[in-house]
Motif scaffolding. Structure first.
Motif, PDB file in Angstrom:
ATOM      1  N   ASP A  99      -9.339   6.485   0.168  1.00 22.49           N
ATOM      2  CA  ASP A  99      -8.577   5.243   0.330  1.00 22.49           C
ATOM      3  C   ASP A  99      -7.456   5.222  -0.691  1.00 22.49           C
ATOM      4  OD1 ASP A  99      -9.457   1.721  -0.240  1.00 22.49           O
ATOM      5  OD2 ASP A  99      -7.611   2.667   0.467  1.00 22.49           O
ATOM      6  N   GLY A 100      -6.238   5.396  -0.196  1.00 21.66           N
ATOM      7  CA  GLY A 100      -5.084   5.413  -1.073  1.00 21.66           C
ATOM      8  C   GLY A 100      -4.628   4.045  -1.538  1.00 21.66           C
ATOM      9  N   GLY A 101      -5.209   2.983  -0.968  1.00 22.64           N
ATOM     10  CA  GLY A 101      -4.910   1.637  -1.425  1.00 22.64           C
ATOM     11  C   GLY A 101      -3.740   0.971  -0.745  1.00 22.64           C
ATOM     12  N   GLY A 102      -3.102   1.640   0.214  1.00 20.55           N
ATOM     13  CA  GLY A 102      -1.906   1.084   0.824  1.00 20.55           C
ATOM     14  C   GLY A 102      -2.104   0.452   2.192  1.00 20.55           C
ATOM     15  N   ARG A 103      -3.334   0.503   2.694  1.00 19.01           N
ATOM     16  CA  ARG A 103      -3.562  -0.024   4.045  1.00 19.01           C
ATOM     17  C   ARG A 103      -4.365  -1.315   3.988  1.00 19.01           C
ATOM     18  NH1 ARG A 103      -4.396   5.065   8.112  1.00 19.01           N
ATOM     19  NH2 ARG A 103      -2.849   6.459   7.183  1.00 19.01           N
ATOM     20  N   ARG A 104      -4.285  -2.065   5.074  1.00 18.18           N
ATOM     21  CA  ARG A 104      -4.991  -3.325   5.148  1.00 18.18           C
ATOM     22  C   ARG A 104      -6.082  -3.229   6.214  1.00 18.18           C
ATOM     23  NH1 ARG A 104      -2.075  -7.486   2.728  1.00 18.18           N
ATOM     24  NH2 ARG A 104      -3.110  -9.061   3.968  1.00 18.18           N
ATOM     25  N   SER A 106     -10.798  -3.560   6.413  1.00 18.94           N
ATOM     26  CA  SER A 106     -12.035  -3.723   5.661  1.00 18.94           C
ATOM     27  C   SER A 106     -12.571  -2.366   5.226  1.00 18.94           C
ATOM     28  CB  SER A 106     -13.067  -4.439   6.522  1.00 18.94           C
ATOM     29  OG  SER A 106     -12.622  -5.739   6.860  1.00 18.94           O
ATOM     30  N   TYR A 107     -13.373  -2.370   4.181  1.00 19.24           N
ATOM     31  CA  TYR A 107     -13.809  -1.108   3.575  1.00 19.24           C
ATOM     32  C   TYR A 107     -14.633  -0.248   4.523  1.00 19.24           C
ATOM     33  CZ  TYR A 107     -18.432  -3.247   2.879  1.00 19.24           C
ATOM     34  OH  TYR A 107     -19.643  -3.842   3.075  1.00 19.24           O
ATOM     35  N   TYR A 108     -15.213  -0.880   5.559  1.00 19.90           N
ATOM     36  CA  TYR A 108     -16.059  -0.143   6.482  1.00 19.90           C
ATOM     37  C   TYR A 108     -15.283   0.334   7.715  1.00 19.90           C
ATOM     38  CZ  TYR A 108     -16.110  -4.887   8.343  1.00 19.90           C
ATOM     39  OH  TYR A 108     -15.735  -6.116   8.788  1.00 19.90           O
ATOM     40  N   GLN A 109     -13.988   0.062   7.748  1.00 21.37           N
ATOM     41  CA  GLN A 109     -13.167   0.463   8.884  1.00 21.37           C
ATOM     42  C   GLN A 109     -12.420   1.756   8.575  1.00 21.37           C
ATOM     43  OE1 GLN A 109     -10.985  -3.333   9.219  1.00 21.37           O
ATOM     44  NE2 GLN A 109     -12.010  -3.643  11.181  1.00 21.37           N
ATOM     45  N   ASP A 114      -6.758   6.991   4.152  1.00 23.72           N
ATOM     46  CA  ASP A 114      -5.556   7.780   4.365  1.00 23.72           C
ATOM     47  C   ASP A 114      -5.841   9.255   4.627  1.00 23.72           C
ATOM     48  OD1 ASP A 114      -4.926   5.610   1.996  1.00 23.72           O
ATOM     49  OD2 ASP A 114      -3.244   5.821   3.403  1.00 23.72           O
ATOM     50  N   TYR A 115      -6.867   9.776   4.004  1.00 25.14           N
ATOM     51  CA  TYR A 115      -7.125  11.210   4.050  1.00 25.14           C
ATOM     52  C   TYR A 115      -8.560  11.454   4.490  1.00 25.14           C
ATOM     53  CZ  TYR A 115      -2.960  10.999   1.147  1.00 25.14           C
ATOM     54  OH  TYR A 115      -1.706  10.719   0.673  1.00 25.14           O
ATOM     55  N   TRP A 116      -8.712  12.511   5.270  1.00 21.85           N
ATOM     56  CA  TRP A 116     -10.014  12.859   5.827  1.00 21.85           C
ATOM     57  C   TRP A 116     -10.291  14.342   5.677  1.00 21.85           C
ATOM     58  CZ3 TRP A 116     -13.278   9.270   8.125  1.00 21.85           C
ATOM     59  CH2 TRP A 116     -12.742   7.995   8.304  1.00 21.85           C
ATOM     60  N   GLY A 117     -11.567  14.656   5.502  1.00 23.82           N
ATOM     61  CA  GLY A 117     -11.977  16.041   5.548  1.00 23.82           C
ATOM     62  C   GLY A 117     -12.227  16.484   6.980  1.00 23.82           C
ATOM     63  N   GLN A 118     -12.627  17.734   7.116  1.00 20.48           N
ATOM     64  CA  GLN A 118     -12.825  18.309   8.450  1.00 20.48           C
ATOM     65  C   GLN A 118     -14.215  18.026   8.996  1.00 20.48           C
ATOM     66  OE1 GLN A 118     -13.296  19.951   5.689  1.00 20.48           O
ATOM     67  NE2 GLN A 118     -15.247  21.017   6.037  1.00 20.48           N
TER      68      GLN A 118
END
Length: 126
Positions: A99-104, A106-109, A114-118
């Protein structure tokens, strides 16, 4: 940019344990809250748990609360998901996310991250 690589998945019998790892590289790891999600075949991706950037706060889905534990090791830029008392319903591909902190959202969504692993496959046999 952050790169995330999960590892530690595999096949385990019901009642067993696994520890997943998510190694991060790129921008400052310590500034990101981290989360784990999972996706079973034919189902939507679902929230598993989250750990704050400081490591001081954790949140879990009800389905894993008391069985799974998230932790982070700053020296290794790694987040862990310890899974105990596994059951076949835990079978899924597990993903870590940052979570880069720039999106709006909920924490469970998943939209919050921003970034995901494979992903890494976890299979629990009965």
């Amino acid at each position: 940019q952050v790169q995330l690589v999960e590892s530690g998945g595999g096949l385990v019998q019901a009642g067993g344990s696994l520890r997943l790892s998510c190694a991060a590289s790129g921008r400052t790891f310590s500034s990101y809250a981290m989360a784990w999600f999972r996706q079973a075949p034919g189902k939507e991706r679902e929230f598993v748990g989250r750990i704050s950037w400081s490591g001081g706060s954790t949140y879990y889905a009800d389905s894993v609360k008391g069985r799974f534990t998230i932790s982070r090791e700053y020296a290794k830029n790694t987040v862990y998901l310890r899974m105990d008392s596994l059951n076949p319903e835990d079978t899924a591909v597990y993903y870590c996310a940052a979570d880069g902190g720039g999106r709006r959202a909920s924490y469970y969504q998943s939209d919050l991250y921003d970034y995901w692993g494979q992903g890494t496959q976890v299979t629990v046999s009965s």
